[in-house]
Every structure is written in structure tokens, then in C-alpha cells.
Design a protein around this motif. Structure first.
Motif, PDB file in Angstrom:
ATOM      1  N   GLN A   4       0.834  -1.197   0.000  1.00 35.06           N
ATOM      2  CA  GLN A   4       0.000   0.000   0.000  1.00 35.06           C
ATOM      3  C   GLN A   4       0.872   1.252   0.000  1.00 35.06           C
ATOM      4  O   GLN A   4       1.969   1.271   0.574  1.00 35.06           O
ATOM      5  CB  GLN A   4      -0.915   0.000   1.229  1.00 35.06           C
ATOM      6  CG  GLN A   4      -1.850  -1.200   1.311  1.00 35.06           C
ATOM      7  CD  GLN A   4      -2.831  -1.273   0.170  1.00 35.06           C
ATOM      8  OE1 GLN A   4      -3.371  -0.262  -0.267  1.00 35.06           O
ATOM      9  NE2 GLN A   4      -3.081  -2.477  -0.338  1.00 35.06           N
ATOM     10  N   LEU A   5       0.386   2.318  -0.642  1.00 30.02           N
ATOM     11  CA  LEU A   5       1.142   3.571  -0.692  1.00 30.02           C
ATOM     12  C   LEU A   5       1.429   4.155   0.690  1.00 30.02           C
ATOM     13  O   LEU A   5       2.561   4.574   0.949  1.00 30.02           O
ATOM     14  CB  LEU A   5       0.395   4.597  -1.547  1.00 30.02           C
ATOM     15  CG  LEU A   5       0.763   4.647  -3.031  1.00 30.02           C
ATOM     16  CD1 LEU A   5      -0.155   5.615  -3.748  1.00 30.02           C
ATOM     17  CD2 LEU A   5       2.213   5.055  -3.230  1.00 30.02           C
TER      18      LEU A   5
ATOM     19  N   TRP B  71       9.911   1.798  -3.393  1.00 26.22           N
ATOM     20  CA  TRP B  71       9.491   2.337  -4.688  1.00 26.22           C
ATOM     21  C   TRP B  71      10.587   2.122  -5.722  1.00 26.22           C
ATOM     22  O   TRP B  71      10.344   1.636  -6.821  1.00 26.22           O
ATOM     23  CB  TRP B  71       9.164   3.817  -4.536  1.00 26.22           C
ATOM     24  CG  TRP B  71       8.779   4.502  -5.804  1.00 26.22           C
ATOM     25  CD1 TRP B  71       9.617   5.047  -6.733  1.00 26.22           C
ATOM     26  CD2 TRP B  71       7.457   4.700  -6.310  1.00 26.22           C
ATOM     27  NE1 TRP B  71       8.904   5.577  -7.781  1.00 26.22           N
ATOM     28  CE2 TRP B  71       7.578   5.381  -7.545  1.00 26.22           C
ATOM     29  CE3 TRP B  71       6.184   4.382  -5.826  1.00 26.22           C
ATOM     30  CZ2 TRP B  71       6.462   5.741  -8.300  1.00 26.22           C
ATOM     31  CZ3 TRP B  71       5.081   4.752  -6.586  1.00 26.22           C
ATOM     32  CH2 TRP B  71       5.224   5.420  -7.801  1.00 26.22           C
TER      33      TRP B  71
ATOM     34  N   PRO C   7      -4.861   1.053 -12.671  1.00 28.67           N
ATOM     35  CA  PRO C   7      -4.115   0.535 -11.519  1.00 28.67           C
ATOM     36  C   PRO C   7      -4.984  -0.255 -10.555  1.00 28.67           C
ATOM     37  O   PRO C   7      -6.200  -0.057 -10.474  1.00 28.67           O
ATOM     38  CB  PRO C   7      -3.579   1.805 -10.854  1.00 28.67           C
ATOM     39  CG  PRO C   7      -4.548   2.869 -11.245  1.00 28.67           C
ATOM     40  CD  PRO C   7      -4.992   2.518 -12.636  1.00 28.67           C
TER      41      PRO C   7
ATOM     42  N   HIS D   4      -0.618  -1.643  -5.900  1.00 24.07           N
ATOM     43  CA  HIS D   4       0.310  -1.766  -7.028  1.00 24.07           C
ATOM     44  C   HIS D   4       0.729  -0.405  -7.575  1.00 24.07           C
ATOM     45  O   HIS D   4       1.060  -0.294  -8.752  1.00 24.07           O
ATOM     46  CB  HIS D   4      -0.335  -2.572  -8.160  1.00 24.07           C
ATOM     47  CG  HIS D   4      -0.354  -4.038  -7.918  1.00 24.07           C
ATOM     48  ND1 HIS D   4      -0.966  -4.931  -8.783  1.00 24.07           N
ATOM     49  CD2 HIS D   4       0.176  -4.789  -6.922  1.00 24.07           C
ATOM     50  CE1 HIS D   4      -0.820  -6.159  -8.323  1.00 24.07           C
ATOM     51  NE2 HIS D   4      -0.142  -6.100  -7.195  1.00 24.07           N
ATOM     52  N   ALA D   5       0.746   0.632  -6.756  1.00 16.77           N
ATOM     53  CA  ALA D   5       1.055   1.973  -7.262  1.00 16.77           C
ATOM     54  C   ALA D   5       2.426   2.022  -7.902  1.00 16.77           C
ATOM     55  O   ALA D   5       2.592   2.604  -8.988  1.00 16.77           O
ATOM     56  CB  ALA D   5       0.977   2.990  -6.118  1.00 16.77           C
ATOM     57  N   HIS D   6       3.431   1.426  -7.264  1.00 13.86           N
ATOM     58  CA  HIS D   6       4.781   1.442  -7.827  1.00 13.86           C
ATOM     59  C   HIS D   6       4.859   0.629  -9.108  1.00 13.86           C
ATOM     60  O   HIS D   6       5.497   1.035 -10.081  1.00 13.86           O
ATOM     61  CB  HIS D   6       5.816   0.977  -6.811  1.00 13.86           C
ATOM     62  CG  HIS D   6       5.451  -0.211  -5.973  1.00 13.86           C
ATOM     63  ND1 HIS D   6       4.286  -0.956  -6.157  1.00 13.86           N
ATOM     64  CD2 HIS D   6       6.118  -0.811  -4.944  1.00 13.86           C
ATOM     65  CE1 HIS D   6       4.254  -1.930  -5.263  1.00 13.86           C
ATOM     66  NE2 HIS D   6       5.350  -1.869  -4.523  1.00 13.86           N
TER      67      HIS D   6
ATOM     68  N   SER E 190       2.232  -0.124 -11.181  1.00 15.39           N
ATOM     69  CA  SER E 190       1.440   0.527 -12.227  1.00 15.39           C
ATOM     70  C   SER E 190       2.171   1.735 -12.804  1.00 15.39           C
ATOM     71  O   SER E 190       2.172   1.950 -14.025  1.00 15.39           O
ATOM     72  CB  SER E 190       0.085   0.958 -11.664  1.00 15.39           C
ATOM     73  OG  SER E 190      -0.665  -0.164 -11.227  1.00 15.39           O
ATOM     74  N   ALA E 191       2.798   2.532 -11.943  1.00 12.06           N
ATOM     75  CA  ALA E 191       3.542   3.693 -12.420  1.00 12.06           C
ATOM     76  C   ALA E 191       4.707   3.271 -13.298  1.00 12.06           C
ATOM     77  O   ALA E 191       4.978   3.886 -14.334  1.00 12.06           O
ATOM     78  CB  ALA E 191       4.048   4.513 -11.233  1.00 12.06           C
TER      79      ALA E 191
END
Length: 259
Positions: free
Chosen positions: A100-101, A109, A156, A160-162, A164-165
Motif C-alpha cells: 500500500q502507498l 518504490w 491501476p 500496485h502503485a509502484h 502501475s507507475a
């Protein structure tokens, strides 16, 4: 004649499920394949053995793609094994941790971005230099580079923020590289898979698999071969006028309305 007859290809992360499918598919279409892995040596050797048993050439090459110099060394080693030629690169190696972010550290990251994005930059740069010098594949100019992105680059998922980015950036890198390497006859594209089946996935994530089956118009998970088919097409003369394109391979999930 097979689609990739006479080509020399490097597939990164070929010890994993999707990479294995890509490497085997390239060999089926006539390519000699350099099978890269970082730690999955046993799996990579099994892939290379299957390729050799089919009558095609294969070699296993090991490298840590978070290290820029190792990326360059890997590409040079593949070209040397190929007799000074490298006509196709598939940047498949990647990681997909769930985090999670809130609470994610910069180091966590970077660990994803360095593997999924920085390695694509370094391997592509090294491969393009060789493709410019070696005369290419004889059909599509200097050669082809295909990055494995993801539908998560535009849609996204939580945790999975890292990832997906990094995959969104991979798509934009391919478009930029298509512009700058195009004059040398080098084509650069991406393949964005949806959920690809692997051993134990249904048991480990039954709810996700159930939801995917319900959402996919074609009613099934993807197979590594599906991704391999897309990559083989993009590396072949059939795609000689295709560059800067993102080919989505997701059974139609991206076509479903989100509202």
C-alpha cells in the motif's frame, strides 16, 4: 518459412512463466534465443533445453538488471553468442510486489522502478547500439524491441502503485524510443497483458480469478503463449510498419465499461 527464421533474440526474465512462453514461442518461429534470468537458473536451463531439443539454438545468460553495467554486459553477451547480431529484444523481466502507498518507502518504490523501468532503458539502449551496427533482421530494418508492460499501466490496482507507475512509464519509454530509434530502422513497441495464468494462481487467489472470468469477454485467463504470440508478431516482418504501439492482450477486459 517461420516468422522469425534467422533472427537472434534476447528475452529477459525468461526463467519465469511469461518469459518462458515468449522464449519458447520465438524458438518455434525459428529464432535463436538467449534466455536471461537473474536467480531462476534451473528454470532458465529447462527453457533452453526445450528449445535445443526442438532443434533451435539457445543459451542461458545470467544478470542482475538493476545494475546498468550488467544490462549492457548481458546484451553484449547475447550479441556475441549470436555471431555479432541481435535482431530482437524482449524486455520482460519485472517484479510485482503488493504494498500500500501509505507507509511505502522510497527504497521500496525504487526497487520496483529500477527493475521494471531502469532495466528497460539500459537494455534497450545497449541493444539499439548493436542493432544499428549489425545490419538488423533483413526485413524490419535495424531490429525490434518489445517491452512487456501491463493493463495496470492505465488501470491501476490497489497495492500496485509502484508497479502501475513503472508500467505506464514503460509504455511511454517505448513511444519515445520509437521516435528516436526509428531513423535507424529499430522498432519499439509494448505488449500489455491482462491476468496471465500460472501454476497455483487459482488456489492462491480464487476470488481474483473468479472476478476475471466474469469480466473477460473471452471468458478465460491469459496464457504465457498468448503473450508470446503477440511478441513474435511484433518482432516479425508482419509488423515491419508498426512502432510506438501498445498491443493489449487481455481477453477484452479493457473493453468493459468501468461505470
Amino acid at each position: 518459412m517461420r516468422l522469425l527464421e534467422g533472427q537472434v533474440a534476447l528475452v529477459t526474465g525468461a526463467g519465469g512463466s511469461i518469459g518462458r512462453g515468449i522464449a519458447l514461442r520465438f524458438a518455434e518461429e525459428g529464432a535463436a534465443v538467449a534466455v536471461h534470468c537473474r536467480t531462476a537458473m534451473e528454470s532458465a536451463r529447462e527453457v533452453a533445453s526445450r528449445i535445443q531439443d526442438s532443434g533451435q539454438r539457445a543459451v542461458v545468460l545470467q544478470a542482475d538488471l538493476t545494475d546498468e553495467e550488467e544490462c549492457h554486459q548481458l546484451v553484449r553477451a547475447a550479441a556475441e553468442w549470436g555471431g555479432g547480431r541481435l535482431t530482437a529484444l524482449v524486455n520482460n523481466a519485472g517484479v510485482q510486489p503488493v504494498r500500500q502507498l501509505p507507509g511505502m518507502t522510497a527504497a521500496q518504490w525504487r526497487a520496483v522502478v529500477d527493475t521494471n523501468l531502469a532495466s528497460v532503458f539500459a537494455c534497450t539502449q545497449a541493444a539499439a547500439e548493436i542493432m544499428r551496427e549489425s545490419g538488423g533482421d533483413g526485413e524490419g530494418g535495424g531490429g525490434s524491441v518489445t517491452h512487456i508492460a501491463s493493463i495496470e499501466g492505465s488501470a491501476p490496482a490497489p497495492g500496485h502503485a509502484h508497479y502501475s507507475a513503472s508500467k505506464a512509464a514503460v509504455v511511454m519509454h517505448a513511444r519515445s524510443a520509437a521516435l528516436e530509434y526509428g531513423p535507424y530502422g529499430i522498432r519499439v513497441n509494448t505488449v500489455s497483458p491482462g491476468l496471465i495464468d500460472r501454476e497455483g494462481l487459482a488456489e492462491a487467489w480464487p476470488e481474483g480469478v473468479r472476478r476475471w472470468h466474469g469480466a473477460a469477454p473471452l471468458g478465460r485467463l491469459g496464457r504465457p503463449k498468448d503473450v508470446g504470440d503477440a511478441c513474435a508478431f511484433l518482432a516479425s516482418p508482419l509488423a515491419s510498419w508498426i512502432t510506438g504501439h501498445d498491443l493489449v492482450v487481455d481477453g477484452g477486459v479493457s473493453a468493459r465499461p468501468t461505470w
